[in-house]
Enzyme design. Sequence first.
Site, short mmCIF file in Angstrom:
data_model
loop_
_atom_site.label_atom_id
_atom_site.label_comp_id
_atom_site.label_asym_id
_atom_site.label_seq_id
_atom_site.Cartn_x
_atom_site.Cartn_y
_atom_site.Cartn_z
N SER A 53 -19.29 43.65 -72.09
CA SER A 53 -18.49 44.48 -71.21
C SER A 53 -18.48 43.93 -69.79
CB SER A 53 -19.03 45.92 -71.20
OG SER A 53 -20.31 45.94 -70.60
N HIS A 54 -17.61 44.50 -69.00
CA HIS A 54 -17.46 44.04 -67.63
C HIS A 54 -18.76 44.09 -66.85
CE1 HIS A 54 -15.86 43.64 -63.58
NE2 HIS A 54 -16.47 44.76 -63.26
#
Length: 1014
Positions: A970-971
């Site tokens: 994820s970011h």
Amino acid sequence: MNRPQVIILGAGKPYSGAYPSALVQAPGSSRRVLDWVMEAFSAVRDSEFHFVGGYRLQDIVAKYPNIYFSVNPDWKTNSAAGSLLAAPLGTGRDTYICYSDTVFSPEIVNDLANSAASITLCIDRRWRERYDGRSPQDIASAEKVRLRGGQVALGREIDAADADGELIGVLKFSGDAIAAVKALAAKEDPEQFARLDMPGLINRLVAAGLDIEVVENRGRWAELNAPQDLAHFVLGTKAETLERLRPLVRTSIIGEQVCFTAGDWQAGRQAVLDAVRGKFGRMAVIVRSSAHSEDGWVTSNAGSYESILNVPAGDADKIAEAVERVIASYGTSLSTDQVLVQEMLHDVVLSGVAFTRTLTHRAPYCVLNYDDSSSRTDSVTGGGLHGLRTLFVRRSRLGSAERLDPRIAKVISAISELEDLVGHTSLDIEFAMDSNHVVHILQLRPLAVRHKASHAADEAIDLALDEAARWFDSASSRGSRLVGTKPIFGVMTDWNPAEIVGTKPRNLALSIYRQLITDDTWARQRAEYGYRDVRPCPLIVSFAGHPYVDIRASFNSFIPATLSESLAGRLVDHYLERLTQHPELHDKVEFDIAFTCLTFDFETMAAERLGPNGFSASDIATLKRALLDITSEGITRVESDYATLDILQDRYDALVAREMAPLDRAFELLEDCRRFGTLAFAHLARSAFVAMALLRSLERIGITTSQDTSLFLASLETVTGMFEKDGGNVHAGQLSFEAFVARYGHLRPGTYEITSDAYADDPERYLKPMVKARSTQSVSYSWSPAVRTQIGEQLQALGLDTSVDAFEHFIRRAIAGREYAKFLFSRNLSAALTAIGQMGGLDREALSHIDVSDLNKLRVGAHPANATAWLSARAEEGAGEYELRCAIELPPLVTSIDDFDAFERPSSVPNFVGQTKLLAEIVVMADGEAGTTVPLTGKIVVIPRADPGYDWLFAHGIGGLVTQYGGANSHMAIRSAELGLPAAIGVGESCFEQLSTARMILLDCAARKLEVHT
């Protein structure tokens, strides 16, 4: 005018074993380094190419018959000057000189061509960070350039700290410079001159009075002295990378695109709009960022810039609006920053991100984080969707991914092809699969992560995993007293090593944990309580240094001792099979799988779980009678366990007052801890489980409510309550701070970890915040008379010969006793760790890597003559083992030998980023919150989602990050890894709820631990 000459110096050492560097293949099946070099000189019209070679020159002649060649017979001994003199040097024309192991773009050649100086060099000022993890040796050997006061100096011997850049392996000599080279060669000793490298030759020419100009690199280049260098050259901006690879991929599709710069947009937006409409017609497109400051080797800036989805390509106004938003998101953009327009995908069956190595250690795993339920293409990168799937696949066993999800086989094939094309094995790849199972590549970039330097080689990791798999394969024959046939191992089942010492503990912590509890104490306690005696059988085994509970042994130890071998074996096999079918229950086996005590709803639960699985009414009745005896024993023994704790406390006071050597003190403290502390704690913890099981079953049968249970638990007098109360007493002047520290100072984040400070080591940080007016008052609660009557009836019906008052007393004492016992035994343990740290000779970091058995050898003299050197060697060996285990990834539950090759990590298991350990106050942010008046410096911030919208947090100097949802890719995982920020991504709902009410937590990424601290 004479044709410009390009001299390619290829007489150096072979590349990658026995291959000429000029023939190293670049991306694609036919592109070679020499192809890239010749293409770069398209900026210089009508160039004449001349290759100077020695090593396997015939191979190059066979591949490139249309260029000129010269032989350097002394290629093994001479250097650049000798190779240059082997070429037919003409003095009436410009001569470009380049190395055959260097590739570069036409922009660099064009800058050289525009210079009128006698000598023109191109330098790279970002040379130290040309790729992640560039070694000191490579930096030291680089051809460095120093610019001072208009003077230019070159040489490998220039100190790296004093250098302004690295010489790119392509330069231009005018006709005058070539003449000067010939003149110098004629005057000097031929052999000595031939051994001059290029910096030495240029320094001679400058000293002879030739003018020199230095231009700075603004293109792409790479020197083939590291495996990732060719990939550096190939990978550019997001748009450039996709366009270069688009015609080359065969196992996936890279869609067509329209790419333009911010300068193009400002100069002629209508032309851009026409190009978009001409390419995509009325299709929906995505307008994406492709700035020079993202998708790089040092930083990715993942999620920092806008991407606009589902924009109609034929709607000029909406396209223009989307482009403006993307460019605006760059902030102060360069005119060369790009915008990328791609077709939106439809009928997506799964999408996600793949890392071809792990974030923290670059370990040899392909990590796939994907969504196969929403049909979106931004689920993973946005971090907003729960239930993402995460697969870990050993790079040497990529085919094993198909066992977990057959569709992923095609994704793995696409990833492998991209690695081959790029020539790099540390990539971040965004992909999607359509309903026809065609893989689409949406983005490819290098993993821009500040990796911890690791000496854990891929081969060592594979060897450790293969050995672990072999041990697992023979585990069914382990333990002569065990019934059941299927071996299963877990990290959160029974004594939870993942919670207590972490999944990747240091040697000292794990060995003390084993000595105090999991080698013998755990089984002794069970036998004394009325369960089967499985001794001698340790509870914890090790797979590649990762501690796992032997769940078969655990289930055996929960079988009442009075049951027959036949019934015991059938129960264990049933429990093991149920866990295999429901691995999500691995941390809930006592609640949802095994029957370990009698509860008020036993009949209902047994009918649901045992009846349909071959257990007769007689079997269930036999089990009930046995569990009744065990439950009765638990109710009656609590006070005797408290009495044992009194012995521990008295012996502690006497022991710490005695003069003795630190190591002797440590072992006496540990032995007392084992005999009078952890055994009593194990008994009280078991009684506390029985108490909670009975209390919760009262809810399930409708006699009490969840609110009743919450109020009952809030009314208990626990260590936590006393801690807060004493802090209030210090605040009120009723207790001295010194006494407060003496009472609670032994607590430490990571109970078994010597590298963690005890609270007493830094009381201002750990204990001072507790000195405040009490925020809560003691809760008084008791069951109503009607409820008490019903409880009495249920006790009688169950066959428990106890009054309601005695039952309530048991519950209160057992639940409070568990925490009290831990509080007391951890005092011995903490003091022992402090004593070990006072031995001298080694610091706590080194000591943490030594097994406690080695310390015992030191204590009794069973070691070589030089004890300090021997212990230092053991510490160094342990540190290497720890580094290896940190790089290895394993699932929370091992049920098959195949799990050592590939596994799916449950979404509730956090994805830890980094190796840092941090104990700090936490701040919980609301979903979407974009600011706070609360100081965040040094604190651990807890947020609901791993969403780019929380990037503002990084400007506040936060100490760590925890997210409720989010995967390994994820970011926020990427951003945390880039910044070297400790993080736990995707801890799940239950953990998040616990954190939401905590004041301070321990985030230990190396040990994969997340703990709530008072």
